[in-house]
Design a protein around this motif. Structure first.
Motif, PDB file in Angstrom:
ATOM      1  N   THR A 329       0.812  -1.221   0.000  1.00  0.00           N
ATOM      2  CA  THR A 329       0.000   0.000   0.000  1.00  0.00           C
ATOM      3  C   THR A 329       0.839   1.261   0.000  1.00  0.00           C
ATOM      4  N   GLU A 381      -5.176   2.857  -5.433  1.00  0.00           N
ATOM      5  CA  GLU A 381      -6.501   2.267  -5.210  1.00  0.00           C
ATOM      6  C   GLU A 381      -7.067   1.679  -6.498  1.00  0.00           C
ATOM      7  N   GLN A 382      -6.908   2.384  -7.634  1.00  0.00           N
ATOM      8  CA  GLN A 382      -7.411   1.871  -8.900  1.00  0.00           C
ATOM      9  C   GLN A 382      -6.677   0.604  -9.323  1.00  0.00           C
ATOM     10  N   GLN A 384      -5.267  -1.596  -7.328  1.00  0.00           N
ATOM     11  CA  GLN A 384      -5.713  -2.722  -6.506  1.00  0.00           C
ATOM     12  C   GLN A 384      -7.063  -3.268  -6.993  1.00  0.00           C
ATOM     13  N   GLN A 385      -7.958  -2.357  -7.373  1.00  0.00           N
ATOM     14  CA  GLN A 385      -9.251  -2.817  -7.886  1.00  0.00           C
ATOM     15  C   GLN A 385      -9.093  -3.595  -9.186  1.00  0.00           C
ATOM     16  N   ALA A 386      -8.264  -3.073 -10.090  1.00  0.00           N
ATOM     17  CA  ALA A 386      -8.020  -3.774 -11.353  1.00  0.00           C
ATOM     18  C   ALA A 386      -7.378  -5.129 -11.112  1.00  0.00           C
ATOM     19  N   HIS A 387      -6.429  -5.172 -10.141  1.00  0.00           N
ATOM     20  CA  HIS A 387      -5.757  -6.425  -9.824  1.00  0.00           C
ATOM     21  C   HIS A 387      -6.764  -7.459  -9.299  1.00  0.00           C
ATOM     22  N   GLN A 388      -7.665  -7.010  -8.444  1.00  0.00           N
ATOM     23  CA  GLN A 388      -8.673  -7.918  -7.890  1.00  0.00           C
ATOM     24  C   GLN A 388      -9.608  -8.437  -8.989  1.00  0.00           C
ATOM     25  N   GLN A 389     -10.007  -7.550  -9.905  1.00  0.00           N
ATOM     26  CA  GLN A 389     -10.871  -7.975 -11.008  1.00  0.00           C
ATOM     27  C   GLN A 389     -10.169  -8.987 -11.912  1.00  0.00           C
ATOM     28  N   GLU A 392     -10.261 -12.383 -10.235  1.00  0.00           N
ATOM     29  CA  GLU A 392     -11.577 -12.999 -10.373  1.00  0.00           C
ATOM     30  C   GLU A 392     -11.795 -13.509 -11.783  1.00  0.00           C
ATOM     31  N   ASP A 419     -12.754  -3.003 -19.268  1.00  0.00           N
ATOM     32  CA  ASP A 419     -11.444  -3.125 -18.592  1.00  0.00           C
ATOM     33  C   ASP A 419     -10.358  -2.398 -19.355  1.00  0.00           C
ATOM     34  N   LYS A 422     -10.509   1.260 -18.649  1.00  0.00           N
ATOM     35  CA  LYS A 422     -10.000   1.572 -17.309  1.00  0.00           C
ATOM     36  C   LYS A 422      -8.474   1.544 -17.275  1.00  0.00           C
TER      37      LYS A 422
END
Length: 431
Positions: A329, A381-382, A384-389, A392, A419, A422
């Motif tokens: 982080t 933050e963006q 981390q969100q992309a990494h999580q998506q 999945e 994606d 983004k």
């Protein structure tokens, strides 16, 4: 000192005690860090003098001044109502201030100490010559009458002669300044250390030989002291009062010519013949002190760290290693890092391995590297969100999504249009 002389001094002291004590002066000459103020701190404890009178932190006057309570150590409860004024000079350039401190009246009530530092024995003779020159100039500036100067010199001669039955020894007082003088070697505890260098025993003999010759020539007392080991601190104080106030002092009990670290030779207890018989080899040779006792870097209790300039490549390599341990982080420098590949579902035996699959893995690795090396605080933050998506999405993908063709295997697009848009915002293309 004979019993007769001791009784006489006792009578003189009692007479002065009845008439009351007056303030007298102690002048200490010596280079910086030679142990002068540490000695005064130790004397303050003996004389029950408040430490603020000895040392005021943050204040550096032109001439350091302090005072010691005048106490007879044999009768410490007796209140003398007098002080011993102490003046400290560290630079030869301060000599012009001495006539402002001393005058033709109080010079007769002054004791002078030349302080030497055993940490730097190669400076001894240089310092002695320098301070003797300062004292000679001081006596000339005081403009004493011939009668006053002769009286002072006669007092020194008389004291010296009464120390040994009225005899005047060979080589004594080639230069008589007319003031009580002491050569005080501080930090004598260094003599017990193991880092004095090679041939120290021989150098120690040369040091003692030269110091004793100097003291004999100038009518000075020689004293070695150590505040750390409490060597000769009380002796020094008692002897100064003995010379200034005629306080009784048992010379024979305190005299020490054998132990170098606690050496004490009062005025009148040494001469050229004694020195020659003690140092036979040195007495028959020509000694150049600066060559015989050269400068040596002695180990200190506090060792200064040596600073070196590090090679640029080594610096960045270490910086990369430190950055690799930083939390995810926190922003990091753009240094390449590897990440674990997402776990893929096993490929069925009846399906051929796709050449496109290896290319896809390579693209995925490059994507992760790009994320790790190009991010900044605003994008954390963006990302981390992309990494999580992505994780999945990879869990949902299977080999059944691969559509075989006649020439090569073809995979469905890794990222949908949303994606890709983004990612385009996060990593704008360079024009």
């Amino acid at each position: 000192m004979s019993k007769k002389e001791n009784v006489w001094n006792q009578l003189l002291f009692e007479k002065s005690r009845q008439g009351g004590f007056i303030n007298k002066n102690l002048v200490i000459l010596g280079r910086k860090c030679s142990g002068k103020r540490s000695l005064l701190d130790a004397l303050a404890e003996i004389t029950k003098t408040h430490k603020n009178a000895i040392r005021q932190k943050g204040i550096t006057p032109i001439v350091d001044y302090a005072y010691l309570n005048l106490i007879d150590l044999r009768d410490p409860d007796y209140n003398t109502n007098a002080r011993l004024n102490v003046y400290i000079l560290e630079e030869e350039g301060q000599k012009y201030l001495l006539p402002q401190i001393l005058n033709h009246k109080n010079i007769k009530n002054t004791f002078v100490i030349i302080a030497l530092d055993m940490q730097e024995p190669w400076t001894f003779m240089e310092d002695l010559d320098k301070w003797i020159s300062v004292l000679q100039d001081m006596m000339a500036d005081l403009r004493l009458s011939l009668n006053e100067l002769e009286e002072m010199k006669q007092n020194v001669m008389q004291y010296m002669s009464q120390m040994d039955g009225g005899q005047v020894h060979e080589g004594l007082l080639k230069t008589n300044l007319g003031i009580p003088l002491m050569v005080m070697v501080n930090k004598s505890d260094i003599l017990e250390r193991d880092d004095k260098g090679k041939d120290w025993d021989q150098k120690a003999e040369i040091i003692q030989f030269c110091l004793r010759q100097f003291c004999v020539n100038y009518g000075a007392t020689l004293l070695f002291t150590s505040v750390k080991q409490k060597i000769n601190i009380k002796v020094m104080y008692e002897y100064v009062l003995h010379r200034l106030y005629n306080m009784p002092f048992e010379t024979s009990q305190h005299k020490n010519l054998s132990d170098f670290e606690s050496l004490f030779i009062p005025l009148g207890q040494d001469d050229i013949n004694i020195i020659k018989s003690t140092f036979t080899k040195l007495a028959n040779s020509v000694i150049k002190y600066e060559e015989s006792v050269p400068m040596v870097q002695l180990k200190k209790n506090i060792v200064k760290e040596e600073l070196t300039v590090e090679d640029d490549q080594e610096f960045f390599t270490k910086l990369k290693e430190k950055s690799s341990q930083a939390p995810a982080t926190r922003p990091i420098l753009p240094i390449q890092r590897q990440v674990e590949q997402p776990t893929q579902q096993p490929t069925p035996v009846d399906q051929p391995t796709s050449a496109r699959g290896s290319l896809q893995s390579k693209e995925l690795k490059e994507f992760y590297d790009k994320i790790l090396t190009g991010r900044n605080d605003a994008q954390v933050e963006q990302i981390q969100q992309a990494h999580q998506q992505l994780q999945e999405k990879m869990k949902q993908r299977t080999v059944t999504e691969v559509q075989p063709t006649t020439s090569a295997a073809r995979l469905a697009p890794l990222f949908n249009q949303q994606d890709q848009q983004k990612l385009q915002r996060i990593f704008p293309s360079k024009k």
